[in-house]
Design a protein around this motif. Structure first.
Motif, PDB file in Angstrom:
ATOM      1  N   ALA A   1       0.666  -1.234   0.009  1.00 61.53           N
ATOM      2  CA  ALA A   1      -0.036  -0.036  -0.173  1.00 61.53           C
ATOM      3  C   ALA A   1       0.805   1.274   0.066  1.00 61.53           C
ATOM      4  N   GLU A   2       0.190   2.320  -0.539  1.00 56.43           N
ATOM      5  CA  GLU A   2       0.984   3.614  -0.876  1.00 56.43           C
ATOM      6  C   GLU A   2       1.611   4.077   0.522  1.00 56.43           C
ATOM      7  N   ARG A   3       0.852   3.966   1.700  1.00 57.13           N
ATOM      8  CA  ARG A   3       1.091   4.467   2.746  1.00 57.13           C
ATOM      9  C   ARG A   3       2.107   3.541   3.626  1.00 57.13           C
ATOM     10  N   TYR A   4       2.474   2.472   3.321  1.00 60.35           N
ATOM     11  CA  TYR A   4       3.383   1.625   3.760  1.00 60.35           C
ATOM     12  C   TYR A   4       4.690   2.380   4.268  1.00 60.35           C
ATOM     13  N   PRO A   5       5.171   2.150   5.713  1.00 57.73           N
ATOM     14  CA  PRO A   5       6.290   3.238   5.759  1.00 57.73           C
ATOM     15  C   PRO A   5       7.367   2.419   5.386  1.00 57.73           C
ATOM     16  N   ALA A   6       8.582   3.144   4.546  1.00 57.11           N
ATOM     17  CA  ALA A   6       9.894   2.505   4.354  1.00 57.11           C
ATOM     18  C   ALA A   6      10.676   2.941   5.258  1.00 57.11           C
ATOM     19  N   VAL A   7      10.911   2.227   6.195  1.00 62.90           N
ATOM     20  CA  VAL A   7      11.837   2.467   7.778  1.00 62.90           C
ATOM     21  C   VAL A   7      12.914   1.642   7.560  1.00 62.90           C
ATOM     22  N   ALA A   8      14.253   2.143   7.865  1.00 62.53           N
ATOM     23  CA  ALA A   8      15.413   1.566   8.030  1.00 62.53           C
ATOM     24  C   ALA A   8      15.289   0.725   9.480  1.00 62.53           C
ATOM     25  N   ASP A   9      16.057  -0.433   9.760  1.00 62.71           N
ATOM     26  CA  ASP A   9      15.957  -1.142  10.777  1.00 62.71           C
ATOM     27  C   ASP A   9      16.861  -0.158  11.842  1.00 62.71           C
ATOM     28  N   HIS A  10      16.306  -0.130  12.934  1.00 65.31           N
ATOM     29  CA  HIS A  10      16.797   0.966  14.019  1.00 65.31           C
ATOM     30  C   HIS A  10      18.080   0.344  14.613  1.00 65.31           C
ATOM     31  N   GLN A  11      18.136  -0.907  14.797  1.00 68.98           N
ATOM     32  CA  GLN A  11      19.506  -1.431  15.264  1.00 68.98           C
ATOM     33  C   GLN A  11      20.665  -1.418  14.443  1.00 68.98           C
ATOM     34  N   LEU A  12      20.298  -1.516  13.029  1.00 65.76           N
ATOM     35  CA  LEU A  12      21.332  -1.377  12.277  1.00 65.76           C
ATOM     36  C   LEU A  12      21.986   0.036  11.946  1.00 65.76           C
ATOM     37  N   VAL A  13      20.972   1.037  12.175  1.00 73.12           N
ATOM     38  CA  VAL A  13      21.287   2.394  12.044  1.00 73.12           C
ATOM     39  C   VAL A  13      22.016   2.805  13.122  1.00 73.12           C
ATOM     40  N   ARG A  14      21.742   2.288  14.253  1.00 74.89           N
ATOM     41  CA  ARG A  14      22.428   2.567  15.527  1.00 74.89           C
ATOM     42  C   ARG A  14      23.865   2.010  15.518  1.00 74.89           C
ATOM     43  N   ALA A  15      23.940   0.864  14.750  1.00 74.37           N
ATOM     44  CA  ALA A  15      25.341   0.170  14.802  1.00 74.37           C
ATOM     45  C   ALA A  15      26.069   1.033  13.629  1.00 74.37           C
ATOM     46  N   LEU A  16      25.798   1.657  12.789  1.00 77.31           N
ATOM     47  CA  LEU A  16      26.360   2.385  11.751  1.00 77.31           C
ATOM     48  C   LEU A  16      26.806   3.674  12.488  1.00 77.31           C
ATOM     49  N   HIS A  17      26.048   4.397  13.310  1.00 71.70           N
ATOM     50  CA  HIS A  17      26.347   5.563  14.056  1.00 71.70           C
ATOM     51  C   HIS A  17      27.580   5.202  15.103  1.00 71.70           C
ATOM     52  N   ASP A  18      27.502   4.072  15.736  1.00 74.00           N
ATOM     53  CA  ASP A  18      28.486   3.659  16.884  1.00 74.00           C
ATOM     54  C   ASP A  18      29.702   3.357  16.064  1.00 74.00           C
ATOM     55  N   THR A  19      29.730   2.992  14.706  1.00 76.92           N
ATOM     56  CA  THR A  19      30.970   2.611  13.963  1.00 76.92           C
ATOM     57  C   THR A  19      31.548   3.816  13.441  1.00 76.92           C
ATOM     58  N   ALA A  20      30.910   4.796  13.049  1.00 73.62           N
ATOM     59  CA  ALA A  20      31.453   5.894  12.296  1.00 73.62           C
ATOM     60  C   ALA A  20      32.323   6.624  13.202  1.00 73.62           C
ATOM     61  N   PRO A  21      33.709   6.891  12.535  1.00 78.54           N
ATOM     62  CA  PRO A  21      34.681   7.741  13.242  1.00 78.54           C
ATOM     63  C   PRO A  21      34.325   9.169  13.257  1.00 78.54           C
ATOM     64  N   GLY A  22      33.499   9.544  12.435  1.00 75.65           N
ATOM     65  CA  GLY A  22      33.280  11.122  12.317  1.00 75.65           C
ATOM     66  C   GLY A  22      31.696  11.489  12.361  1.00 75.65           C
ATOM     67  N   THR A  23      31.429  12.463  11.529  1.00 82.63           N
ATOM     68  CA  THR A  23      30.035  12.975  11.831  1.00 82.63           C
ATOM     69  C   THR A  23      29.273  11.951  10.780  1.00 82.63           C
ATOM     70  N   LEU A  24      28.211  11.483  11.053  1.00 84.32           N
ATOM     71  CA  LEU A  24      27.446  10.822  10.206  1.00 84.32           C
ATOM     72  C   LEU A  24      25.860  11.287  10.397  1.00 84.32           C
ATOM     73  N   HIS A  25      25.275  11.936   9.214  1.00 83.19           N
ATOM     74  CA  HIS A  25      24.047  12.505   9.278  1.00 83.19           C
ATOM     75  C   HIS A  25      23.148  11.407   9.382  1.00 83.19           C
ATOM     76  N   ASP A  26      21.614  11.843   9.771  1.00 79.80           N
ATOM     77  CA  ASP A  26      20.493  11.023   9.446  1.00 79.80           C
ATOM     78  C   ASP A  26      19.362  12.015   9.170  1.00 79.80           C
ATOM     79  N   GLY A  27      18.232  11.164   8.699  1.00 77.86           N
ATOM     80  CA  GLY A  27      17.336  12.146   8.239  1.00 77.86           C
ATOM     81  C   GLY A  27      16.345  11.238   7.282  1.00 77.86           C
ATOM     82  N   VAL A  28      15.386  12.004   6.535  1.00 73.64           N
ATOM     83  CA  VAL A  28      14.382  11.232   5.811  1.00 73.64           C
ATOM     84  C   VAL A  28      14.859  11.557   4.383  1.00 73.64           C
TER      85      VAL A  28
END
Length: 252
Positions: free
Chosen positions: A137-164
């Motif tokens: 359906a058109e309104r189905y949310p396309a959402v990233a896996d929160h744990q995976l996003v957190r893992a990427l932020h924890d791994t990044a040595p510098g600034t990592l932006h987030d958003g839509v």
């Protein structure tokens, strides 16, 4: 002769799943590693050796490579451009045993906080592509896996932006009016694959996120800087390699 009925034949969706598997993996025996990297790039410009130079060993197949790095095994796909190609790769990968996938690609920056070469990890996407709407359906949310996003932020040595981000697959419809609408909606960037990757991954039980390099800034009228883009691409690859051999391995 008995009359045949459509029910007697194999469902076409199942048949076509096998066709796609043959397109991508006919030279691969057995399942793929549970973790995969999906480059979201123009295949005509993509240099497959960029990943090979960064890993310890690489076993190449036609559409995917199996890499070994720091004691971990993972798959690296050949580049896919646009939502249809990315979605097909994600669904076929899921059928071959992939359970965690990180897309690595590019976006046009919209948020004023982004500059050429900066890295953006979308928390979700506005699905303006036709592929995502074909799956659900058109309104189905396309959402990233929160744990995976957190893992990427924890791994990044510098600034990592987030958003839509806004994902669309009709590249020539990206005009100034679209950019201004995105700015008004506080969309951080525009790409062609994230919504399809996140949607199809979730529907197939795959944990997924994307890492996008800002290639230019249409919101401010700033063109691509080749040196900054190259440096950002290198940072994105190093980030994903560290993630899949560190924090991501802990998620399962």
């Amino acid at each position: 002769m008995p009359e045949s009925h459509p029910a007697d034949a194999q469902d076409w969706g199942s048949t076509f799943q096998g066709v796609v598997d043959g397109w991508l993996f006919s030279d691969v025996d057995g399942p793929l590693p549970p973790v995969a990297i999906l480059p979201l790039e123009n295949p005509d410009l993509y240099d497959r050796t960029d990943w090979a130079k960064r890993v310890e060993t690489l076993r190449d197949y036609r559409s995917v490579s199996v890499a070994h790095y720091r004691g971990h095994e993972f798959a690296v796909f050949t580049a896919k451009l646009g939502a249809p190609a990315a979605a097909m790769a994600v669904q076929a990968a899921a059928a071959r045993g992939v359970r965690t996938l990180i897309g690595v690609g590019y976006c046009g920056a919209v948020a004023d906080t982004l500059s050429c070469g900066d890295l953006l990890v979308p928390t979700g996407a506005v699905a303006a592509d036709g592929t995502s709407r074909a799956y659900c359906a058109e309104r189905y949310p396309a959402v990233a896996d929160h744990q995976l996003v957190r893992a990427l932020h924890d791994t990044a040595p510098g600034t990592l932006h987030d958003g839509v981000v806004l994902s669309l697959d009709a590249v020539f419809t990206q005009d100034s009016a679209l950019v201004e609408r995105c700015r008004a909606l506080r969309v951080s960037g525009i790409d062609m694959e994230t919504s399809a990757v996140l949607t199809v991954a979730r529907l197939n039980g795959v944990r997924a996120a994307t890492v996008l390099v800002a290639s230019d800034h249409p919101g401010l009228g700033v063109p691509t800087d080749g040196a900054l883009l190259g440096a950002g691409s290198a940072r994105a690859m190093e980030l994903v390699l560290k993630a899949v051999t560190g924090r991501v391995a802990e998620l399962d």
